[in-house]
Design a protein around this motif. Sequence first.
Motif, short mmCIF file in Angstrom:
data_model
loop_
_atom_site.label_atom_id
_atom_site.label_comp_id
_atom_site.label_asym_id
_atom_site.label_seq_id
_atom_site.Cartn_x
_atom_site.Cartn_y
_atom_site.Cartn_z
N LEU A 26 0.83 -1.19 0.00
CA LEU A 26 0.00 0.00 0.00
C LEU A 26 0.88 1.26 0.00
CD1 LEU A 26 -3.06 0.57 0.08
CD2 LEU A 26 -2.82 0.99 2.51
N PHE A 44 -4.89 -7.03 1.26
CA PHE A 44 -4.21 -7.15 2.54
C PHE A 44 -5.00 -8.08 3.47
CE2 PHE A 44 -3.51 -4.85 6.68
CZ PHE A 44 -2.26 -5.37 6.87
N THR A 51 -6.22 -4.95 14.68
CA THR A 51 -5.35 -3.76 14.59
C THR A 51 -5.83 -2.71 15.59
OG1 THR A 51 -5.07 -4.18 12.23
CG2 THR A 51 -4.41 -2.01 13.03
N LEU A 55 -3.76 -1.15 18.66
CA LEU A 55 -3.52 0.30 18.72
C LEU A 55 -4.01 0.89 20.05
CD1 LEU A 55 -4.32 1.38 15.05
CD2 LEU A 55 -2.06 1.33 16.16
N GLY A 242 -3.28 -8.24 12.95
CA GLY A 242 -3.41 -6.99 12.20
C GLY A 242 -2.24 -6.04 12.32
N ILE A 243 -1.03 -6.57 12.34
CA ILE A 243 0.16 -5.74 12.59
C ILE A 243 1.29 -6.06 11.61
CG2 ILE A 243 -0.24 -5.24 15.03
CD1 ILE A 243 1.83 -7.84 15.27
N ALA A 244 0.95 -6.14 10.33
CA ALA A 244 1.95 -6.50 9.31
C ALA A 244 3.16 -5.57 9.31
CB ALA A 244 1.31 -6.51 7.93
N GLY A 245 2.94 -4.30 9.68
CA GLY A 245 4.03 -3.33 9.65
C GLY A 245 5.08 -3.56 10.73
N ILE A 246 4.73 -4.37 11.75
CA ILE A 246 5.69 -4.59 12.84
C ILE A 246 6.64 -5.75 12.54
CG2 ILE A 246 5.93 -5.02 15.33
CD1 ILE A 246 3.30 -3.71 15.80
N ILE B 68 0.90 6.82 12.16
CA ILE B 68 1.51 5.67 12.84
C ILE B 68 0.65 4.41 12.68
CG2 ILE B 68 0.50 6.33 15.09
CD1 ILE B 68 3.90 4.58 14.64
N ASN B 69 -0.68 4.60 12.69
CA ASN B 69 -1.57 3.44 12.56
C ASN B 69 -1.30 2.67 11.27
OD1 ASN B 69 -2.55 4.65 14.82
ND2 ASN B 69 -4.69 4.79 14.15
N ASN B 70 -1.14 3.41 10.18
CA ASN B 70 -0.86 2.75 8.90
C ASN B 70 0.50 2.08 8.91
OD1 ASN B 70 -3.29 3.62 7.81
ND2 ASN B 70 -2.41 5.59 7.21
N VAL B 71 1.46 2.73 9.57
CA VAL B 71 2.82 2.19 9.62
C VAL B 71 2.82 0.84 10.35
CG1 VAL B 71 5.10 2.59 10.67
CG2 VAL B 71 3.95 4.43 9.43
N LEU B 72 1.96 0.71 11.36
CA LEU B 72 1.91 -0.54 12.13
C LEU B 72 1.03 -1.59 11.45
CD1 LEU B 72 1.60 0.88 15.76
CD2 LEU B 72 3.66 0.29 14.49
N GLU B 73 -0.03 -1.14 10.81
CA GLU B 73 -1.01 -2.09 10.27
C GLU B 73 -0.58 -2.74 8.95
OE1 GLU B 73 -4.92 -0.48 9.55
OE2 GLU B 73 -5.78 -2.45 9.22
N PHE B 74 -0.04 -1.92 8.04
CA PHE B 74 0.16 -2.41 6.67
C PHE B 74 1.57 -2.93 6.40
CE2 PHE B 74 -3.40 0.64 6.33
CZ PHE B 74 -4.38 -0.28 5.96
N GLY B 272 7.61 -1.29 9.11
CA GLY B 272 7.06 -0.02 8.67
C GLY B 272 7.85 1.16 9.24
#
Lengths: 385, 385
Positions: A26, A44, A51, A55, A242-246, B68-74, B272
């Motif tokens: 994304l 996704f 998520t 959060l 729901g935390i793919a970015g981590i 930050i939410n997008n950075v962690l989620e996607f 992210g």
Amino acid sequence: MNATSAALFEKFSKLKTNAGNHSPSLTTLKVQMPEIEIKVDACFLSNPYATELFLKYFKKELLDTGEINNVLEFYPSQNNEIASLVGQHLKIDPSRIFIGNGATEVVQAIIHNFVKDKIIVNIPTFSPYYSFALPHTEVVYYELKKEDNFTVNPDEYIAFVTKHKPDSIVLINPNNPDGGYIPHKELIRIVEELSWVPTIIIDESFIHFAFENSSLALPSIASLIDQYPNLHIVKSMSKDFGIAGIRCGYAILPAEKVSYLLDRGFLWNSSGLAEYFFRLYTRKDFILEYEEVRKKYITESLFFVTELNRIPKMRVYPTKANFVLIEILNGQTSDEIATELLLTYGIYARNCSDKKGLYGQFIRVATRYKDENEYIIRSLRTIFR
Amino acid sequence: MNATSAALFEKFSKLKTNAGNHSPSLTTLKVQMPEIEIKVDACFLSNPYATELFLKYFKKELLDTGEINNVLEFYPSQNNEIASLVGQHLKIDPSRIFIGNGATEVVQAIIHNFVKDKIIVNIPTFSPYYSFALPHTEVVYYELKKEDNFTVNPDEYIAFVTKHKPDSIVLINPNNPDGGYIPHKELIRIVEELSWVPTIIIDESFIHFAFENSSLALPSIASLIDQYPNLHIVKSMSKDFGIAGIRCGYAILPAEKVSYLLDRGFLWNSSGLAEYFFRLYTRKDFILEYEEVRKKYITESLFFVTELNRIPKMRVYPTKANFVLIEILNGQTSDEIATELLLTYGIYARNCSDKKGLYGQFIRVATRYKDENEYIIRSLRTIFR
């Protein structure tokens, strides 16, 4: 397709090519194609309620306290220490837990270190299981048939494996990209009859979305690891939490394989935020709330799939994951449908044209929020009218 | 040592043993030994002013906006896309950039994939360079001598390498744990004379703290990568940018080696937040501000080392990094001094008793904030009185 659409399509196709056997993220799409307004990311595969739950804790425990500064500044704990927490939570000997920077790293570590001369991979599949193979490894494909709804027939599968004598096999349960599910009892039978295969990889990355009874209890095979020493269980945390970015994942492996890996690397492969997530994951208060959003999401997914099933000129394959594989039967290609969804409706779906072992035109659509699901349904209804 | 101290010491020693050739992280210490109040983490080799700068951007651009939410989620972007940004910033062909989940992953990838039969590692060193070696790789140690202030003598080193005919060599510049620095011209001479070595690894993780003139310009060798095709440059971002918890690093490698790695894994190995950091790193506004805190920190480090030099009964080795190696000459052991610093003063210093190639009693102390440095100086003055 008008000229603007054609130009956008070409740009998007180029991004897709650069992303290899995956979809552009994304972030990539947003940066590279700001002209597209993405309303729903249905590419996704992630529970948005989980998520939100994460959060909530993140805000309360890291942001409001200022603790986030320490999480970003200082070194996280080493692999074995995080493994120790996760093992205690799962009631599995911590020496069998290997923590990964996302399940992709776990898959990479297993494929590079423990898969030897031959691996059997069912297709369609998650591409790293074959693309990460080292040059000396032969990959043999076992084709799941659309006539069988992409499900594994245990007798046929056991016969196929017995004939090919691999050192490694992989079963993704539920499978990606089709959502096909091997019931617990059948999986046990496969694992028992194939106990001579040294490395049996079971990828349970989508298991939190599967169920075998109406209480929606989690049907993981992880608790049987002591009975079946050849099991190598892979678990992503990106989708269910729901935390793919981590980037969080783990494997349950024979203890000597965990030692082998940790003796040669994987020292600080969790970030501070990944460590925070793993600590949260082992807490009762968090897991109690999580179970609620897990079940809520499954219930909504069931409704979503039921509605999708009613749309004509497309076939929805049976799924126990949080996504559906859709075969396009109106004469259009998956390129066309995926582009129309993106450019006209702002829906980012997975065009499966690059998926090995899919014969026909397929897209994959994930379950998201209820209103997003409804929007996807309305859009597909219009397209397939 | 009284009974309480002895018990704490035992507990701390156990944590140290579990951490292998490293120190237990601050998080580990805090969770496992809440009875200790850590006032200064001088084990941690990081510019705190750079952390503050990063946090300023992080707050403004991710927290205040909700991004930050997008950075962690996607899902973050894939490796090659982040590499493309970093390459443009460094003015180096992006196909030569390999992005790592911290420099440790970069070291692991190089050692596992490109080091073959024999590697020469200078000791003392950062332990992964030998501990990550695969079973078929012979590690030959080149001992840096304390009589020479742990500096590399180019003629001796070239003769040593020529005699042993390795396929790989490693030079950490400035070196960890002693801070010894190989001047740019000498390094060029070494690289030129040893151009027959296929894999020359230069670890520049601490190069942002080094300088050769009073304008404190950054003396990196990275710009010479086209002239010396065997160079493999390793770069951690944790220390100079003060973000160890995020895990960011990269390597500059021959393009075919980057392709080799990316074709077999390392797909989504940046989180992210790591991607956010790398995007920040390539921005002029951020880098302008960063250069100020880099120089401020170097200047304060210089003062810190000058003051440490005046304390009797300990020897401070010359350093161009953000830490000093201190040899204890008052008859006490490094175990005793490190424990006293921790339990009496709340100063967490690196006990170097496990460091290969250090003969004597050594601790390593990092530069932190000015007032923290002053507190370390006062404490060491009291101890060595």
